[in-house]
Scaffold this motif. Sequence first.
Motif, PDB file in Angstrom:
ATOM      1  N   UNK A  13     -17.218  21.386  25.996  1.00 51.58           N
ATOM      2  CA  UNK A  13     -17.401  19.974  25.663  1.00 51.58           C
ATOM      3  C   UNK A  13     -17.921  19.226  26.880  1.00 51.58           C
ATOM      4  N   UNK A  14     -18.780  18.255  26.611  1.00 48.24           N
ATOM      5  CA  UNK A  14     -19.341  17.458  27.689  1.00 48.24           C
ATOM      6  C   UNK A  14     -20.553  18.103  28.347  1.00 48.24           C
ATOM      7  N   UNK A  15     -21.111  19.135  27.704  1.00 44.21           N
ATOM      8  CA  UNK A  15     -22.318  19.777  28.240  1.00 44.21           C
ATOM      9  C   UNK A  15     -23.421  19.712  27.192  1.00 44.21           C
ATOM     10  N   UNK A  16     -24.594  20.138  27.621  1.00 46.83           N
ATOM     11  CA  UNK A  16     -25.732  20.227  26.711  1.00 46.83           C
ATOM     12  C   UNK A  16     -26.056  21.693  26.494  1.00 46.83           C
ATOM     13  N   UNK A  17     -26.545  22.001  25.314  1.00 44.75           N
ATOM     14  CA  UNK A  17     -27.030  23.349  25.024  1.00 44.75           C
ATOM     15  C   UNK A  17     -28.486  23.222  24.570  1.00 44.75           C
ATOM     16  N   UNK A  18     -29.337  24.025  25.194  1.00 42.63           N
ATOM     17  CA  UNK A  18     -30.751  24.025  24.854  1.00 42.63           C
ATOM     18  C   UNK A  18     -31.047  25.294  24.067  1.00 42.63           C
ATOM     19  N   UNK A  19     -31.587  25.122  22.879  1.00 38.54           N
ATOM     20  CA  UNK A  19     -31.929  26.253  22.024  1.00 38.54           C
ATOM     21  C   UNK A  19     -33.446  26.376  21.960  1.00 38.54           C
ATOM     22  N   UNK A  20     -33.971  27.474  22.466  1.00 40.18           N
ATOM     23  CA  UNK A  20     -35.404  27.766  22.413  1.00 40.18           C
ATOM     24  C   UNK A  20     -35.557  28.911  21.417  1.00 40.18           C
ATOM     25  N   UNK A  21     -36.126  28.609  20.257  1.00 43.83           N
ATOM     26  CA  UNK A  21     -36.131  29.543  19.142  1.00 43.83           C
ATOM     27  C   UNK A  21     -37.563  29.904  18.772  1.00 43.83           C
ATOM     28  N   UNK A  40     -19.061  14.880  23.052  1.00 43.07           N
ATOM     29  CA  UNK A  40     -19.692  13.581  23.307  1.00 43.07           C
ATOM     30  C   UNK A  40     -20.514  13.640  24.595  1.00 43.07           C
ATOM     31  N   UNK A  41     -21.813  13.311  24.515  1.00 44.62           N
ATOM     32  CA  UNK A  41     -22.647  13.326  25.719  1.00 44.62           C
ATOM     33  C   UNK A  41     -22.346  12.121  26.609  1.00 44.62           C
ATOM     34  N   UNK A  42     -22.573  12.299  27.903  1.00 48.33           N
ATOM     35  CA  UNK A  42     -22.411  11.183  28.840  1.00 48.33           C
ATOM     36  C   UNK A  42     -23.567  10.200  28.652  1.00 48.33           C
ATOM     37  N   UNK A  48     -31.334  10.595  29.573  1.00 45.79           N
ATOM     38  CA  UNK A  48     -32.341  11.633  29.822  1.00 45.79           C
ATOM     39  C   UNK A  48     -32.910  12.125  28.492  1.00 45.79           C
ATOM     40  N   UNK A  49     -32.040  12.383  27.528  1.00 44.38           N
ATOM     41  CA  UNK A  49     -32.501  12.837  26.215  1.00 44.38           C
ATOM     42  C   UNK A  49     -33.410  11.796  25.574  1.00 44.38           C
ATOM     43  N   UNK A  50     -33.016  10.529  25.640  1.00 49.62           N
ATOM     44  CA  UNK A  50     -33.843   9.459  25.078  1.00 49.62           C
ATOM     45  C   UNK A  50     -35.210   9.387  25.737  1.00 49.62           C
ATOM     46  N   UNK A 140     -31.113  19.765  37.913  1.00 50.42           N
ATOM     47  CA  UNK A 140     -30.181  20.843  38.274  1.00 50.42           C
ATOM     48  C   UNK A 140     -28.950  20.308  38.980  1.00 50.42           C
ATOM     49  N   UNK A 141     -29.119  19.347  39.880  1.00 50.90           N
ATOM     50  CA  UNK A 141     -27.981  18.824  40.624  1.00 50.90           C
ATOM     51  C   UNK A 141     -27.002  18.054  39.743  1.00 50.90           C
ATOM     52  N   UNK A 142     -27.461  17.562  38.598  1.00 49.00           N
ATOM     53  CA  UNK A 142     -26.595  16.854  37.654  1.00 49.00           C
ATOM     54  C   UNK A 142     -26.179  17.739  36.485  1.00 49.00           C
ATOM     55  N   UNK A 143     -26.671  18.966  36.459  1.00 48.10           N
ATOM     56  CA  UNK A 143     -26.402  19.907  35.371  1.00 48.10           C
ATOM     57  C   UNK A 143     -26.816  19.335  34.016  1.00 48.10           C
ATOM     58  N   UNK A 144     -28.002  18.718  34.027  1.00 46.97           N
ATOM     59  CA  UNK A 144     -28.581  18.155  32.809  1.00 46.97           C
ATOM     60  C   UNK A 144     -29.977  18.733  32.658  1.00 46.97           C
ATOM     61  N   UNK A 145     -30.242  19.312  31.508  1.00 42.99           N
ATOM     62  CA  UNK A 145     -31.576  19.793  31.187  1.00 42.99           C
ATOM     63  C   UNK A 145     -31.878  19.482  29.735  1.00 42.99           C
ATOM     64  N   UNK A 146     -32.999  18.817  29.500  1.00 42.96           N
ATOM     65  CA  UNK A 146     -33.377  18.445  28.143  1.00 42.96           C
ATOM     66  C   UNK A 146     -34.835  18.844  27.928  1.00 42.96           C
ATOM     67  N   UNK A 147     -35.087  19.550  26.849  1.00 48.17           N
ATOM     68  CA  UNK A 147     -36.450  19.842  26.408  1.00 48.17           C
ATOM     69  C   UNK A 147     -36.467  19.713  24.890  1.00 48.17           C
ATOM     70  N   UNK A 148     -37.528  19.126  24.377  1.00 56.49           N
ATOM     71  CA  UNK A 148     -37.737  19.008  22.940  1.00 56.49           C
ATOM     72  C   UNK A 148     -39.126  19.575  22.665  1.00 56.49           C
ATOM     73  N   UNK A 149     -39.206  20.541  21.775  1.00 55.78           N
ATOM     74  CA  UNK A 149     -40.473  21.217  21.491  1.00 55.78           C
ATOM     75  C   UNK A 149     -40.722  21.261  19.992  1.00 55.78           C
ATOM     76  N   UNK A 150     -41.905  20.802  19.605  1.00 57.45           N
ATOM     77  CA  UNK A 150     -42.358  20.877  18.217  1.00 57.45           C
ATOM     78  C   UNK A 150     -43.662  21.656  18.151  1.00 57.45           C
ATOM     79  N   UNK A 151     -43.958  22.168  16.973  1.00 59.88           N
ATOM     80  CA  UNK A 151     -45.213  22.869  16.699  1.00 59.88           C
ATOM     81  C   UNK A 151     -46.128  21.900  15.948  1.00 59.88           C
TER      82      UNK A 151
END
Length: 170
Positions: A13-21, A40-42, A48-50, A140-151
């Motif tokens: 909890x409190x982390x992000x998961x990135x799914x690259x499918x 719940x995200x911080x 960052x996500x927005x 990396x220093x904040x342990x936040x990574x966001x990527x959004x990918x569409x085709x």
Amino acid sequence: VAHYFTNNSPLRKGTLVMLDVGAKVSGYSADLTRTYAVGKPTKRMQAVHGAVQRAQHEITDMLKPGLSIEEYQTRVDAIVKREMIGLNIIENVEDEKGYRRHFPYAVSHGLGVDLHDALGRPSEFQPGMVITVEPGIHLADEKIGVRIEDDILITENGYRNLSAKLTTDL
């Protein structure tokens, strides 16, 4: 990093998961990425996500036949840098090193029989091309990574988001 090959950490909890499918359908490739919050995200994760979500929509909306690849890349860089400046990640548009540290990959690649299809190395977008649009911000220093990918399919008059039914919401 942009891709993991091994990661067997439990989801916390409190982390992000990135799914690259990736998928293959009738011999053609698909490639999607979504980032979701576990619990719940911080506020920083939400910000960052927005920023990535706004960038992704703006980048996608510029796609049309005849747009040069060079102009596309220039405009992509300006959009993502603007979002990074708004998040206080980089100070100005000249900070190429900081920009690339937090966005270390190309925003798009061709899709076809191969997952990373060269599409014949065109100089501009053409109807019938299928590409990804995948901006990201990685702190990396904040342990936040966001990527959004569409085709995205380039059509005669613009584009069609082939993965639009899969929400990009956090």
